[in-house]
Design an enzyme around this catalytic site. Structure first.
Site, PDB file in Angstrom:
ATOM      1  N   HIS A  35       0.798  -1.189   0.070  1.00 28.96           N
ATOM      2  CA  HIS A  35       0.093  -0.019  -0.016  1.00 28.96           C
ATOM      3  C   HIS A  35       0.951   1.220  -0.020  1.00 28.96           C
ATOM      4  O   HIS A  35       0.307   2.332  -0.566  1.00 28.96           O
ATOM      5  CB  HIS A  35      -0.747  -0.110   1.351  1.00 28.96           C
ATOM      6  CG  HIS A  35      -2.289  -0.460   0.615  1.00 28.96           C
ATOM      7  ND1 HIS A  35      -3.519  -0.739   1.704  1.00 28.96           N
ATOM      8  CD2 HIS A  35      -2.574  -1.437  -0.308  1.00 28.96           C
ATOM      9  CE1 HIS A  35      -4.557  -1.272   1.086  1.00 28.96           C
ATOM     10  NE2 HIS A  35      -3.995  -1.609  -0.202  1.00 28.96           N
ATOM     11  N   CYS A  77      -9.973  -3.446 -10.173  1.00 22.82           N
ATOM     12  CA  CYS A  77      -9.323  -2.121  -9.507  1.00 22.82           C
ATOM     13  C   CYS A  77      -7.971  -2.609  -9.004  1.00 22.82           C
ATOM     14  O   CYS A  77      -7.410  -1.679  -8.323  1.00 22.82           O
ATOM     15  CB  CYS A  77     -10.124  -1.690  -8.563  1.00 22.82           C
ATOM     16  SG  CYS A  77     -10.399  -2.772  -7.234  1.00 22.82           S
TER      17      CYS A  77
HETATM   18  C1  PEP Z   1      -6.585  -5.700  -4.467  1.00 25.03           C
HETATM   19  O1  PEP Z   1      -6.467  -6.480  -3.547  1.00 25.03           O
HETATM   20  O2  PEP Z   1      -6.289  -5.925  -5.767  1.00 25.03           O
HETATM   21  C2  PEP Z   1      -7.175  -4.516  -4.204  1.00 25.03           C
HETATM   22  C3  PEP Z   1      -7.533  -3.534  -5.103  1.00 25.03           C
HETATM   23  O3  PEP Z   1      -7.226  -3.981  -2.749  1.00 25.03           O
HETATM   24  P1  PEP Z   1      -5.887  -3.767  -2.096  1.00 25.03           P
HETATM   25  O4  PEP Z   1      -4.819  -3.537  -2.932  1.00 25.03           O
HETATM   26  O5  PEP Z   1      -6.276  -2.582  -1.371  1.00 25.03           O
HETATM   27  O6  PEP Z   1      -5.806  -4.623  -1.151  1.00 25.03           O
END
Ligand code: PEP
Ligand code: MG
Length: 584
Positions: free
Chosen positions: A193, A504
């Site tokens: 993140h 996403c």
């Molecule tokens: C994912 O897991 O691809 C996602 C978009 O959520 P995060 O990266 O916040 O876990």
């Protein structure tokens, strides 16, 4: 001048002075300008005074409630506070070596520890615990109530490049990124993140430089390239000049994509594709609008929990933030994901303990357990919904049943708060990021108004590869046939139930992978804002019928390597298109 090579995971070029977070984000190191010395000495004195006052209070309370003998422990700690080898020694280090108070104190503590260990004296050995206790208190008091790295960055002259062993997202979310122009981490991954956040802010990141936080000296001048992974320490004037030009070129390259802004995304054969943006920090909404996003496909609301003040997640604060986002984007949709706090986030309030988060106490599961917090968030979302077009997205859903329970709970929360009417028109969707959810997409879709695929987690859980562990980087493979087969199931399941479907995860920001996704049937993507023009341009080279054939072969491939090979002509076409454009 020394050169290192790591892995570039967020594009851009920057030159700046190093701030080092040596072991973790609390052990921060920086060299001071002459003008900064007095401020650091004063900080140390204040920390000592605060520590003394606290210890005196503790000592007298213990003396009253437990007994004088027990209170003597704290008397001993008070004596340590005045040991010339502790605070006074740190003061000398600040003056003579011009280093920040945190670093100076850390060194004095280490020296004192070495003395204790050398003496081999039983009485002294017993005091080691007290030394750790008093020195820990002193360190915390250097920057009371603030994260040391965040605090330090606010005081320094930009541009700064942070060098860390690992930078937790909870700290990254609080940094002033107008001052931090680059990031080097020993540990990290493209889907960490912190990296996702830096990328969306256009800050270059290099990871996998093991030992960097020891090898790079605080205050050194660094040049970093977040595409090639190069890091130059103390570049010569001439090299520095070249790097400045390189930074300029990197900015210009991004700007060159601007000519498609204002145009909607289509494939070479005219298939319409929707491109939305991912967002982590609500204040960065302008980037989303500038990139020409058709909506927000993923707002990672858990970043609110890292806001650096205890009210970050208060209901009124959330309502105001959501209203701001919705009205800035209106009438375009804003997809707000409820808190997805897992172990890898390290967010204080939501840290539910060690490895358990990664194995499933996160997302909607944690939401349903942390009843009050989930309730507050749902109320805030519904209250804000009148300001624009809201979609609520639930993370880490594993089954259709879980989705049904969560929906039921949301309806109840709305009813109790007298908000049922407002809830009525808000779509509630599910993230598909766990193989169990992908395998049962059709069933899940019956309880969800829309679906969004989180490929970052889907890949992690399908391939048993911790996405934040750089030692496993070679195993994290979006083109693995297992992943592609799951994605095909998702596309088929969503189509059967006529549910809007988007991707996403970071896969959606990679032009080659988008070719595969288009072939698998996906027509909606959400990504970091700066990738929108890049993907828009790549789509112009993708023929959807050819992509379908390609995807069909890819899911039947026996290895990721074979998929890579299948994609070579696609990559060539994209490259030819891009160079052709430059020639024009
Ligand atoms: C994912 O897991 O691809 C996602 C978009 O959520 P995060 O990266 O916040 O876990
Ligand atoms: Mg996820």
């Amino acid at each position: 001048m020394t050169k290192y090579n790591g892995r570039g995971v967020a594009a851009g070029v920057a030159v700046g002075r190093a701030v080092v977070a040596a072991r973790d984000a609390h052990d921060v190191r920086y060299r001071l300008a002459a003008s900064g010395v007095e401020r650091e000495r004063q900080r140390l004195r204040s920390a000592r005074d605060r520590t003394r006052q606290q210890l005196e209070e503790i000592s007298s309370r213990v003396s009253r409630t437990v007994g004088a003998a027990q209170a003597s422990i704290f008397a001993a700690q008070l004596l340590m506070l005045d040991d010339p080898l502790l605070v006074s020694r740190a003061d000398v280090l600040i003056r003579t070596e011009r280093i920040n108070a945190d670093w100076a104190l850390q060194r004095a503590i280490q020296e004192l520890h070495d003395v204790f260990a050398r003496e081999g004296d039983a009485w002294l050995s017993e005091r080691v615990g007290d030394l750790a206790d008093v020195s820990g208190r002193l360190q915390r008091n250097l920057r009371p109530d603030r994260d040391p790295l965040v605090d330090l960055i606010d005081e320094l002259d930009p541009p700064v490049i942070v060098v860390a062993r690992e930078l937790p997202a909870s700290v990254a979310a609080q940094l002033d990124w107008t001052r931090v122009r680059g990031l080097i981490c020993e540990v990290g991954s493209p889907t960490h993140h912190t990296v996702i956040l830096a990328r969306s802010l256009g800050v270059p990141v290099v990871i996998g430089l093991s030992g960097a936080s020891q090898a790079i000296t605080p205050g050194q001048l660094l040049a970093i390239d977040g595409t090639s992974g190069e890091v130059v320490v103390e570049p010569t004037d001439e090299t520095q000049e070249r790097w400045m030009q390189r930074a300029e070129l990197a900015r210009a390259a991004l700007a060159a994509f601007d000519d498609l802004s204002g145009k909607v995304a289509v494939t070479a054969d005219g298939e319409r594709v929707i491109l939305e943006a991912n967002l982590e920090i609500a204040d960065e909404i302008a980037r989303v609008i500038d990139a020409g996003a058709e909506g927000i496909g993923l707002y990672r609301s858990e970043f609110l929990l890292d806001a650096g003040h205890p009210d970050g997640a208060a209901e009124e604060v959330q309502t105001a933030v959501y209203r701001g986002l919705l009205s800035a984007m209106a009438p375009r949709p804003v997809t707000i994901r409820t808190f997805d706090a897992g172990e890898e986030r390290g967010t204080g309030a939501w840290r539910t303990g060690g490895h358990r988060d990664r194995f499933g106490l996160r997302g909607i599961r944690a939401g349903l357990q942390h009843d009050d917090r989930f309730r507050a968030q749902i109320r805030a979302l519904i209250r804000a919904s009148a300001s624009g077009t809201l979609r609520i997205l639930l993370p880490f859903v594993t089954s259709s049943d879980e989705m049904r329970v969560a929906r039921h709970m949301i309806v109840e929360i709305a009813r109790e708060a007298g908000l049922s009417d407002q809830l009525a028109g808000i779509p509630i969707g599910a993230m598909i990021e766990v193989p169990a959810a992908a395998l049962t997409t059709d069933a899940l879709a019956r309880n969800a108004d829309f679906l969004s695929v989180g490929t970052n987690d889907l890949i992690q859980y399908t391939l048993a590869v911790d996405r934040t562990d750089e030692r496993l980087a070679g195993h994290y493979e979006p083109m693995a046939p297992a992943v592609l087969r799951l994605l095909r199931l998702v596309a088929v399941g969503a189509r059967a139930e006529k549910r809007p479907l988007s991707v996403c995860g970071e896969m959606a920001a990679d032009p080659l992978l988008v070719a595969l996704l288009v072939g698998l049937g996906f027509r909606q993507f959400s990504m970091t804002p700066s990738s929108i023009p890049v993907i828009k341009r790549a789509l112009l080279t993708i023929d959807s019928r050819a992509a379908r054939l390609l995807a069909r072969r890819a899911v039947r491939a026996s290895s990721a390597q074979m998929v890579h090979e299948l994609l070579i002509p696609v990559a060539d076409a994209m490259h030819a298109h891009a160079t052709g454009l430059k020639g024009n």
